[in-house]
Write an enzyme that holds these catalytic residues in place. Sequence first.
Site, PDB file in Angstrom:
ATOM      1  N   ILE A  56     -30.580  67.787  66.909  1.00 13.76           N
ATOM      2  CA  ILE A  56     -30.250  66.733  65.960  1.00 13.76           C
ATOM      3  C   ILE A  56     -29.611  67.420  64.758  1.00 13.76           C
ATOM      4  O   ILE A  56     -29.822  68.610  64.522  1.00 13.76           O
ATOM      5  CB  ILE A  56     -31.473  65.891  65.547  1.00 13.76           C
ATOM      6  CG1 ILE A  56     -32.615  66.762  65.017  1.00 13.76           C
ATOM      7  CG2 ILE A  56     -31.952  65.030  66.697  1.00 13.76           C
ATOM      8  CD1 ILE A  56     -33.829  65.956  64.558  1.00 13.76           C
ATOM      9  N   ASP A  57     -28.795  66.678  64.026  1.00 16.62           N
ATOM     10  CA  ASP A  57     -28.046  67.264  62.926  1.00 16.62           C
ATOM     11  C   ASP A  57     -28.960  67.868  61.866  1.00 16.62           C
ATOM     12  O   ASP A  57     -30.121  67.464  61.724  1.00 16.62           O
ATOM     13  CB  ASP A  57     -27.159  66.204  62.264  1.00 16.62           C
ATOM     14  CG  ASP A  57     -26.102  65.654  63.213  1.00 16.62           C
ATOM     15  OD1 ASP A  57     -25.726  66.376  64.152  1.00 16.62           O
ATOM     16  OD2 ASP A  57     -25.663  64.510  63.001  1.00 16.62           O
ATOM     17  N   LYS A  58     -28.409  68.778  61.085  1.00 14.17           N
ATOM     18  CA  LYS A  58     -29.159  69.448  60.017  1.00 14.17           C
ATOM     19  C   LYS A  58     -29.849  68.447  59.101  1.00 14.17           C
ATOM     20  O   LYS A  58     -31.028  68.588  58.791  1.00 14.17           O
ATOM     21  CB  LYS A  58     -28.209  70.331  59.204  1.00 14.17           C
ATOM     22  CG  LYS A  58     -28.846  70.972  57.974  1.00 14.17           C
ATOM     23  CD  LYS A  58     -27.824  71.748  57.154  1.00 14.17           C
ATOM     24  CE  LYS A  58     -28.462  72.319  55.891  1.00 14.17           C
ATOM     25  NZ  LYS A  58     -27.470  73.042  55.042  1.00 14.17           N
TER      26      LYS A  58
END
Length: 314
Positions: A134-136
């Site tokens: 999942i994105d930062k």
Amino acid sequence: MTRLTAEVPFEMAGMRLDQVLAELFADYSRSKLQTWVKAGRVLVNGLALKPKDKLDGGEVITLDAEPEVVVTSEAEEIPLDVIFEDESILIVNKPAGLVVHPAVGNWNGTLLNALLNHDPNLETLPRAGIVHRIDKETSGLLMIAKTLQAHNSLTEQLQERAITREYLAITRSRMTAGGTVDEPIGRHPTDRKRYTVRENGKHAVTHYRVAQRFTRHTLVQVKLETGRTHQIRVHMAHIRFPLLGDQVYGGRFQMPPDCSERLEKELRSFKRQALHAAKLGLKHPVTDEYLEWEQPLPEDMVRLLEALAENERD
């Protein structure tokens, strides 16, 4: 020693053993697989065959694999919020701001570095057992495999779309109803750091439904059918409901009118996309039991929703 088992698909009938092994056990090099065949570590229906022997399909291959270091990143003492752990899998709640995998600009201080500190044996697995990202700036649930058998199982479940992945997101603008976005996603033609809906992109499907409406915002539940990079952010922006706080796909920040002092403060301080991986479900790689976890919203999104609700009452 790790014992792996796989059934040869019938569409591989006529292929040589070494070719089939390269397909079914792609995490190992061809030379390593050939070495194990010659050492008698590979059995086909209980028999030792030669690398060039052809298979009919339907055979059961057993491979005794020797673990080897495939991750060279360093272990770092970074706290992990462990939701579940056994001998096969690890479920963590990732905070916003933590990069999942080392890359240019973030070679250290990542989830992968934290995982290697938590369990040094993960250095023998591809990407230290991380099978999805999942994105930062997205918070929430992530699954990690602790054995190669589990890694293969979870990867296969992802490919077959058998993993349950549900998110909570706050969008800009008031949404009247839920729906489905079925639009291909690919890299942006001029900005290589962004993705966009494009005809020659990869198949991507996102289901969404309204959880709570506000005057100029909406809390939505989002379910992924596919897992493309930035999929939710791209699809929501495509239907003109970009995620609140998304500085890549959300356009220029605009303070909504008739905004209370508290809501204005929360909106100005919210510097990430309002996206949280709230639910994760999978079949256990060993027991085949379906397991599911839910993780409540993090504090910053809770404060934002409280401010939006309070603004409605004022």
